[in-house]
Design a protein around this motif. Structure first.
Motif, PDB file in Angstrom:
ATOM      1  N   UNK A 145      14.810 -50.465  -7.860  1.00 13.41           N
ATOM      2  CA  UNK A 145      14.163 -49.430  -7.328  1.00 13.41           C
ATOM      3  C   UNK A 145      14.843 -48.498  -6.656  1.00 13.41           C
ATOM      4  N   UNK A 146      16.262 -49.227  -5.793  1.00 11.55           N
ATOM      5  CA  UNK A 146      17.154 -48.370  -5.038  1.00 11.55           C
ATOM      6  C   UNK A 146      18.020 -48.005  -5.917  1.00 11.55           C
ATOM      7  N   UNK A 147      17.855 -46.464  -5.935  1.00 12.07           N
ATOM      8  CA  UNK A 147      18.915 -45.811  -7.082  1.00 12.07           C
ATOM      9  C   UNK A 147      20.089 -44.909  -6.475  1.00 12.07           C
ATOM     10  N   UNK A 148      19.721 -44.535  -5.107  1.00 15.70           N
ATOM     11  CA  UNK A 148      20.741 -43.680  -4.397  1.00 15.70           C
ATOM     12  C   UNK A 148      21.262 -42.520  -5.254  1.00 15.70           C
ATOM     13  N   UNK A 149      20.605 -41.868  -6.030  1.00 14.10           N
ATOM     14  CA  UNK A 149      20.998 -40.942  -6.872  1.00 14.10           C
ATOM     15  C   UNK A 149      21.411 -39.630  -6.063  1.00 14.10           C
ATOM     16  N   UNK A 150      22.668 -39.350  -6.008  1.00 19.08           N
ATOM     17  CA  UNK A 150      23.080 -38.331  -5.223  1.00 19.08           C
ATOM     18  C   UNK A 150      23.040 -36.819  -5.891  1.00 19.08           C
ATOM     19  N   UNK A 151      22.966 -36.927  -7.141  1.00 19.70           N
ATOM     20  CA  UNK A 151      22.744 -35.830  -8.045  1.00 19.70           C
ATOM     21  C   UNK A 151      21.358 -35.379  -7.583  1.00 19.70           C
ATOM     22  N   UNK A 152      20.150 -35.946  -7.535  1.00 20.15           N
ATOM     23  CA  UNK A 152      18.809 -35.405  -7.305  1.00 20.15           C
ATOM     24  C   UNK A 152      18.529 -35.815  -5.951  1.00 20.15           C
ATOM     25  N   UNK A 153      19.311 -36.519  -4.976  1.00 21.12           N
ATOM     26  CA  UNK A 153      18.984 -36.681  -3.620  1.00 21.12           C
ATOM     27  C   UNK A 153      17.988 -37.787  -3.487  1.00 21.12           C
ATOM     28  N   UNK A 154      17.571 -38.520  -4.549  1.00 19.79           N
ATOM     29  CA  UNK A 154      16.515 -39.552  -4.200  1.00 19.79           C
ATOM     30  C   UNK A 154      17.177 -40.720  -4.123  1.00 19.79           C
TER      31      UNK A 154
END
Lengths: 466, 395
Positions: free
Chosen positions: B186-195
């Motif tokens: 569940x933890x994705x640290x997606x810097x592209x979307x800020x999520x």
């Protein structure tokens, strides 16, 4: 230039600074996108953070608590760090990998019972050899209550009354053992001196309980008590009951006003001014030079407030979905929705905007005057670093705050997990130690020793004598 | 004995200075250290030296008592104890392999708190956490919480006890659902979307039961084992049902091999009735043990402690006094009845725990019936249980 301690003697005895560290968590202070950002769940992160704070001789490590994931617009909030471990479990495990540093945890008085919480704090105090502290907070919202048997029925006006009674009841439990009951004489076969050890009876508005507490008196007698909360009631509660108060007053002037106000309330409870420490949370940007630190501070603020985060923060005031707006564009020209249902759930800060229409007007004016985008506005009006500068600047500024009675010290909140404290420990703490305003080693084993607080038994005797 | 016996699982149950009420009077006991971290660290690291699967830690929400339901006001036995979850977490960073299974009382606690506490114990121990769920029908413990009154209960098979066990089953169900309320990734640290997280991988559990409802999701991400170990002590049909429905390990108390066979058959029948026939469920036999190289010394010690206590020690479990070799014989005989392991209760922790790790364990190893090294990093691994799929994710 570091301050020479030999050539210019202070005119009055210098106050000793208290320093603590807050493991940052579920808010946009934490920059999780930084390549150096580690886990906020793995124990190794907590161990690194606690050992750094202990290496720096800090008074304590502080953990906040959350009992429901935040939501906004009906969805789990996904832009900040989400998730955290259980406070008691982490603090007790940290007692195994540290020796001296205090272990402070926020525990809610609404969705717990005094017998259980008192047992856990007494246990933490035993298992850490006297390093436990409890930040007593309260919650009343039905939103959080949905995770608990107790539900969410507590009316807002009762929150301090329950918190006060909860703490009073817990103190009765802590005090139900005096410390001399366990004889454990293997020859005569007497384990307990008194069959009634731990007896208590509490009858009140919120709790009606009686029986025997089953944890003997702990090394500190009872944990150190912290209070957080800035209302009139919160200030009185702290003045009457707490050993330390967490505040949010970041500027020198606001800090001094708060400090004067709270300290002046102590006398009517028969307490001295040094029996309640005032420790605001503080963020910082530290670099080799002041100019570099200013640049770092700007960079960190941009990382803390992405375009998406800026829109979500604006929604706290507008209370409506603003996702169609361009964060790099102007503020919305629609008015805030002042309905009862708030778009953000599980957040304390939305209560700061009691008059959203006025805030919106004020922000529009600010943005127009400065030609700010939505994101610029949130960056400028949001929390910024309290201390920005070189090690020397930070040491000097922190000392200035403490010596001029804006606080008794600070709870530092780094923006990086778990290494955000390392540089402060290595570069700023030695300067404070050179200035003679911060300890070079722990003087005693317990958190009460670090904070200069008397053992509760001694304190009770003092109050009765005065 | 067969040449290639099935390897046994071994647990030890820790309670104060030991299970005999006079155990604290033995010179080897350290009754004044019971409330220190060092005491528990020494015991649990000793158990780990013996390569045991796990330790359980007893707990209770009132003073210990020699009476079933009421306080006894006695001063000649150990009274007072520390929270078992905290003891487990205090020792977790100082051990590496052994499972840590504290007792939690379902009757007066919040499943939300328990779920995150055990998940966190799993994090601080890198996958070695479990819990042993227990009910309490003691009126004095209910009075410590003041939220419910419990009627007098004189036997297991009453509606009031059924209700406490049903509540415990709900409690475990909520705890388990909360462990699964986060998908592992569940933890994705997606810097592209800020999520930071993918919120589609977090799940409300929306549990509605007779005693409580819980929304979820947990605030703590899914623990390393996915599902830490759930265990329970069971003596009769009602608790057997809890074990069959909810647990990974049931601790049972046979007095002989026929008794063990009957219990195993009843638990397995309940397991089929619960629709869990295909899932692994360990059934461990519980025994109180006095162990000495010379069997006569063990029996003499038992008598000496009984004399000190002023009455013969009785237990819900069989009391064994003898040599490690005799105990190994008994365990291997019991094993033929279908028990998959044993939880030993040292009569005197300071004496009988080392006798288990340094006497019984080598004896079982010689017989090829016990591990010679830890062969897994997690408690589930030690018990031969796979890391389970996430039920919320599958749903």
């Amino acid at each position: 230039m570091t301050s020479p301690t030999t050539s210019s003697k202070p005119r009055r005895p210098v106050k000793q600074i208290h320093l603590a560290a807050h493991f940052p968590g579920v808010n946009n202070t934490t920059v999780w996108s930084d390549p150096r950002a580690g886990s906020h769940i793995e124990f190794s992160s907590f161990a690194h953070f606690a050992r750094t704070a202990e290496r720096a001789k800090f008074d304590f490590l502080f953990l906040a608590e959350g009992l429901r994931l935040r939501e906004q617009g009906g969805h789990i909030y996904d832009l900040d760090v989400v998730g955290r471990p259980d406070t008691f479990t982490v603090l007790t495990a940290l007692a195994a990998v540290t020796e001296r540093i205090g272990l402070t945890g926020t525990i809610n008085s609404t969705f717990n019972e005094p017998y259980e919480v008192a047992r856990q704090f007494a246990g933490l105090d035993h298992l850490s050899d006297g390093r436990a502290a409890w930040n007593v907070v309260t919650s009343w919202d039905a939103f959080t209550g949905e995770n608990f048997r107790r539900g969410g029925f507590l009316p807002q006006e009762e929150r301090y009354s329950r918190a006060k009674e909860f703490l009073a009841t817990a103190k009765e439990l802590f005090d139900s053992w005096h410390g001399d009951e366990i004889i454990a004489d293997q020859d005569t076969g007497t384990f307990l001196k008194d069959a009634k050890a731990g007896s208590f009876t509490h009858t009140g508005q919120h709790f009606d309980i009686h029986g025997q507490f089953n944890v003997p008196r702990s090394p500190q007698g009872r944990p150190v008590i912290f209070q957080a909360g800035d209302s009139e009631e919160g200030r009185e509660f702290a003045a009457a009951e707490a050993d330390a108060i967490f505040s949010r007053h970041g500027t020198l002037e606001a800090g001094r006003a708060f400090y004067t106000d709270v300290k002046s309330r102590l006398a009517k409870y028969g307490r001295r001014r040094d029996q309640l420490l005032i420790l605001p949370a503080a963020t910082f940007a530290l670099a080799d030079t002041d100019a570099e630190a200013e640049e770092l501070a700007r960079e960190v603020r941009r990382q803390q407030v992405s375009g998406a985060t800026a829109l979500k923060h604006l929604e706290f005031v507008w209370n409506r979905d603003l996702s169609s707006y361009d964060p790099e564009g102007p503020l919305p020209d629609v008015d805030p929705d002042v309905g009862d249902n708030h778009i953000a759930q599980g957040r304390a800060q939305v209560r700061m905007y009691r008059d959203p229409m006025a805030t919106a007007r004020e922000w529009r004016a600010l943005a127009e005057a400065n030609n700010w985008s939505i994101r610029d506005l949130v960056i400028h009006t949001g929390n910024r670093q309290n201390f920005v500068g070189s090690p020397a600047t930070l040491a000097r500024t922190i000392d200035e705050y403490v010596q001029s009675d804006a606080s008794d010290g600070f709870i530092l909140v780094p923006h990086l997990t778990p290494t955000g404290l390392d540089e402060f420990a290595d570069k700023v703490v030695p300067l404070l130690q050179e200035q003679g305003v911060f300890r070079t080693d722990y003087e005693g084993p317990t958190l009460r020793d670090h904070l200069g607080l008397a053992h509760p038994d001694t304190e009770t005797e003092e109050r009765q004598a005065s | 004995m067969s040449a290639n016996p099935t390897p046994l699982h071994l647990a030890v149950a820790l309670d104060g200075t030991g299970w005999h009420p006079a155990s604290w009077r033995e010179p080897v006991s350290r009754p004044r250290d019971l409330f220190t971290a060092a005491y528990w660290t020494d015991l649990i690291t000793e158990a780990e030296r013996g390569l045991l699967d796990l330790v359980t830690l007893e707990d209770g929400l009132g003073l210990q008592s020699s009476h079933f339901l009421d306080p006894d006001g006695r001063t000649d036995q150990v009274r007072g104890r520390l929270d078992a979850v905290l003891i487990a977490s205090r020792v977790a960073p100082l051990t590496q392999h052994i499972g840590l299974v504290p007792t939690v009382v379902a009757t007066h606690t919040e499943p939300f708190h328990i779920s995150k506490a055990i998940a966190t114990l799993d994090y601080v121990s890198s996958g070695r956490a479990g819990l042993r769920v227990q009910i309490t029908a003691r009126p004095n413990e209910a009075a410590h919480f003041g939220r419910r009154t419990l009627g007098r209960i004189d036997r297991y098979d009453t509606p009031a006890v059924h209700e406490l066990f049903d509540e415990a089953a709900d409690h475990v169900e909520v705890v388990r659902r909360l462990w699964d309320s986060w998908e592992d990734d569940a933890e994705i640290r997606d810097t592209a979307t800020g999520r930071f997280i993918d919120r589609d991988k977090l799940h409300y559990i929306d549990f509605e039961g007779r005693h409580f409802s819980v929304k979820g999701p947990s605030i703590t991400p899914r623990p390393p084992q996915g599902q830490p170990i759930v265990s329970a002590l069971a003596h009769e049909t009602v608790p057997y049902r809890l074990v069959a429905r909810s647990a990974d390990i049931g601790y049972v108390t046979p007095f002989d091999t026929d008794g063990a066979r009957a219990i195993v058959s009843e638990v397995r029948a309940e397991q089929r009735a619960a629709g869990r026939a295909d899932e692994p469920l360990h059934i461990f036999g519980d025994l109180v043990v006095f162990l000495d190289g010379d069997p006569a010394a063990a029996r003499a010690r038992q008598e000496r402690l009984d004399t000190l206590a002023g009455e013969p020690y009785t237990s819900d479990a069989r009391i064994f006094a003898g040599s490690p070799a005799e105990l190994a014989d008994l365990l291997q005989e019991f094993e033929t009845a279908g028990l998959t392991g044993f939880r030993l209760r040292p009569a005197v922790a300071g004496h009988d725990l080392p006798a288990i790790t340094r006497g019984l364990v080598p004896e079982l190893q010689r017989r090829g019936a016990f591990r010679r090294a830890y062969e897994a990093d997690t408690l589930r691994g030690l018990l031969g249980l796979a890391r389970p799929a996430n039920r919320c994710a599958a749903a």
